[in-house]
Design a protein around this motif. Structure first.
Motif, short mmCIF file in Angstrom:
data_model
loop_
_atom_site.label_atom_id
_atom_site.label_comp_id
_atom_site.label_asym_id
_atom_site.label_seq_id
_atom_site.Cartn_x
_atom_site.Cartn_y
_atom_site.Cartn_z
N ASP A 161 4.89 29.93 -0.11
CA ASP A 161 4.49 29.26 -1.43
C ASP A 161 3.09 29.29 -1.95
OD1 ASP A 161 6.34 27.95 -3.84
OD2 ASP A 161 4.10 26.62 -3.46
N ALA A 162 2.14 29.00 -1.02
CA ALA A 162 0.79 28.94 -1.31
C ALA A 162 0.41 30.29 -1.63
CB ALA A 162 -0.07 28.31 0.13
N PHE A 163 0.86 31.33 -0.51
CA PHE A 163 0.15 32.60 -0.63
C PHE A 163 1.02 33.34 -2.19
CE2 PHE A 163 -1.22 32.33 3.56
CZ PHE A 163 -2.40 32.99 3.42
N ARG A 164 1.83 32.83 -2.81
CA ARG A 164 2.39 33.61 -3.99
C ARG A 164 1.47 33.10 -5.13
NH1 ARG A 164 4.85 30.81 -7.61
NH2 ARG A 164 5.44 28.59 -6.99
N ARG A 165 0.77 31.87 -4.81
CA ARG A 165 -0.06 31.25 -6.17
C ARG A 165 -1.38 32.49 -6.33
NH1 ARG A 165 1.57 26.26 -7.16
NH2 ARG A 165 3.34 25.75 -6.08
N ASP A 166 -2.06 31.85 -7.22
CA ASP A 166 -3.14 32.77 -7.82
C ASP A 166 -4.48 32.81 -7.22
OD1 ASP A 166 -3.42 30.46 -9.15
OD2 ASP A 166 -3.31 31.40 -11.05
N PHE A 219 9.87 25.60 -3.06
CA PHE A 219 8.88 26.69 -2.63
C PHE A 219 9.54 27.90 -2.70
CE2 PHE A 219 8.03 22.86 0.37
CZ PHE A 219 6.82 22.44 -0.30
N ARG A 220 8.54 29.11 -3.07
CA ARG A 220 9.16 30.20 -3.25
C ARG A 220 8.23 31.09 -2.20
NH1 ARG A 220 11.37 27.42 -7.58
NH2 ARG A 220 12.79 28.80 -8.56
N ARG A 221 8.58 32.33 -2.29
CA ARG A 221 7.73 33.40 -1.53
C ARG A 221 7.88 34.88 -2.24
NH1 ARG A 221 11.36 36.85 1.62
NH2 ARG A 221 13.35 35.89 1.74
N HIS A 222 7.31 35.70 -1.94
CA HIS A 222 7.23 37.08 -2.51
C HIS A 222 8.30 37.84 -1.68
CE1 HIS A 222 5.21 39.19 -5.43
NE2 HIS A 222 4.06 38.28 -5.12
N PRO A 223 9.54 38.47 -2.11
CA PRO A 223 10.33 39.14 -1.29
C PRO A 223 9.72 40.52 -1.19
CG PRO A 223 10.91 39.23 -3.70
CD PRO A 223 9.67 38.32 -3.57
N HIS A 229 12.72 38.74 -12.44
CA HIS A 229 13.71 37.58 -12.16
C HIS A 229 13.78 37.26 -10.87
CE1 HIS A 229 17.61 35.68 -12.36
NE2 HIS A 229 16.66 34.72 -12.73
N PHE A 230 14.09 38.36 -10.01
CA PHE A 230 14.48 38.07 -8.68
C PHE A 230 13.16 37.56 -7.81
CE2 PHE A 230 14.75 39.75 -4.29
CZ PHE A 230 16.13 39.38 -3.95
N VAL A 231 12.20 38.26 -8.08
CA VAL A 231 10.80 38.02 -7.26
C VAL A 231 10.39 36.44 -7.72
CG1 VAL A 231 8.25 38.48 -7.63
CG2 VAL A 231 9.69 40.34 -7.41
N GLN A 232 10.79 36.04 -8.64
CA GLN A 232 10.36 34.75 -8.92
C GLN A 232 11.19 33.49 -8.24
OE1 GLN A 232 8.30 33.45 -12.32
NE2 GLN A 232 8.09 35.76 -13.05
#
Ligand code: ATP
Ligand code: MG
Length: 421
Positions: A134-139, A104-108, A122-125
């Protein structure tokens, strides 16, 4: 660091949705279960949840987890980590099958970003986050649903379930912000609406109308891939038509005009793909530029083939250069165009025999036939060519080289004197 309490998602228990484990690929289930048994969150994510809820067959099954890539590697012997930009775990199964597991990732936040702007992307991803983040970084909301293997429920942080019911494509967050982050999302929105027969939220249409020129700033490789996706999913015709209507086309594909005739030809190709014939990139490129090519190089017996080739290059080369399309594909696309030029001139013109033996002639003829479906005035020509192209040229018509060989053989057999050689 103390974390803020996250709002609770909507959870749809097993008895309130239609996804059954029988619909999920066996190896994907194995991975989900193993992560779960080892105390990790293990969700089916992205397009597969959307497609299963819509009763469609997913193209692939992606997994999201709170395990770091290194932890996933330790849990699976058949795992290797890939990607420089986006660290992913690939779990390999028999028959070269790969299952993708993403942490799971997020927006920094702005202040977390590295000083060097070149490192931002690179960092953002690669900043790990919670499932909600993670849900909120999706399109789009319909692409951000999770299926939880722990209790077989669907988890919805973004209102995707309601949008699925309403058959609506909605950007997560402000479309302008999300399009600025990644302009390819504009094209993806049009693609999903066409693929699923969903309507686009008004804010998406307004966002695209306002910021369409942003699409030109996207990496060419990504645009190229999304254009190919349009062809693979049989929506090239309708999506490129909509791109034209919304004024996106000149920013997306500088050399492509998208005239009615061309769009209709693409729709014919979509139908052909739907019938199970995969579309090659060279074929797609030739189809897109066929109308423009014929305008620039009207078929006539007086035009030498060298000129027809030159005109085809003039159109194809800038496109292929911009998108870094390999020489082989470029060459094939050009040959397909010149093949259509020859076909449109009609039969009985010098060089026909050689043309009929060219390995790409049947493909050119396929394209020409689809074009003739749009342009009924070409139908008589397709009939004229049909016989010659379907039935291979008779033996005696094969090229001169083998004939020479045969003669040589006879010569040797008969032990003729040397001078003739
Ligand atoms: P399909 O594979 O059927 O074309 P998909 O929804 O799986 O559809 P992918 O391109 O495979 O689409 O992407 C997987 C998921 O990754 C998406 O469902 C979405 O959640 C997320 N995603 C993909 N591209 C973006 C993007 N540009 N911005 C934000 N999220 C994205
Ligand atoms: Mg996918």
């Amino acid at each position: 660091m103390a974390k803020q309490q996250e709002p609770a998602p909507t959870i749809l228990p097993r008895d309130q949705h239609s996804i059954s484990r029988k619909q999920i690929d066996e190896d994907t289930l194995k991975v989900l279960y193993r992560l779960h048994r080892h105390g990790q969150l293990a969700y089916l994510v992205g397009g597969s949840v959307r497609d299963l809820l819509l009763g469609r067959k997913p193209k692939d099954f992606d997994i999201g987890t709170d395990a770091t890539p290194a932890r996933v590697r330790r849990l699976f012997r058949n795992c290797f980590l890939v990607g420089k930009r986006f660290r992913l775990a690939h779990i390999r199964f028999a028959g070269n099958k790969l299952i993708e597991v993403a942490t799971f990732r997020r927006h920094p936040s702005e202040d977390e970003l590295p000083e060097d702007p070149d490192e931002h992307f690179h960092f953002v991803q690669n900043v790990f986050g919670s499932p909600r983040e993670d849900a909120f970084r999706r399109d789009f909301t319909i692409n951000a649903l999770f299926y939880n293997i722990a209790d077989f429920s669907i988890i919805d942080h973004v209102g995707g379930l309601q949008d699925l019911r309403d058959r609506r494509i909605r950007v997560i967050g402000d479309p302008l912000v999300r399009f600025e982050e990644d302009p390819v999302r504009m094209l993806r929105a049009l693609e999903f609406a066409a693929r699923l027969d969903f309507r686009l939220d008004q804010t998406i249409l307004e966002g695209i109308a306002e910021k369409k020129e942003w699409i030109a700033t996207a990496a060419p490789a990504r645009i190229r891939e999304e254009i190919l996706e349009l062809f693979r999913h049989q929506v090239a015709g309708p999506v490129l038509k909509q791109c034209r209507e919304l004024g996106v086309l000149p920013h997306l594909l500088a050399g492509y005009r998208g005239t009615d005739e061309s769009i209709e030809l693409l729709a014919k190709i979509d139908n052909r793909t739907a019938s199970g014939i995969a579309v090659e990139e060279s074929f797609a490129i030739a189809a897109m530029f066929l109308r423009r090519y014929m305008d620039n190089c009207p078929p006539s017996p007086d035009v030498p083939i060298s000129e027809a080739l030159h005109k085809a290059n003039e159109i194809i080369i800038p496109h292929c250069r911009y998108f870094s399309i390999a020489q082989g594909i470029r060459h094939q696309a050009r040959e397909l165009l010149v093949g259509c030029f020859r076909l449109a001139r009609g039969r009985g013109i010098r060089g026909e025999r050689r043309f009929l033996q060219h390995p790409l002639t049947p493909k050119s003829f396929e394209l020409f036939n689809l074009w003739a479906e749009v342009r009924p005035d070409l139908a008589p020509l397709t009939k004229e060519w049909q016989k010659a192209i379907k039935s291979p040229a008779p033996q005696k018509d094969i090229t001169r080289r083998p004939r020479r060989k045969r003669r040589k053989k006879t010569t040797r057999q008969q032990a003729k004197p040397a001078p003739r050689k």
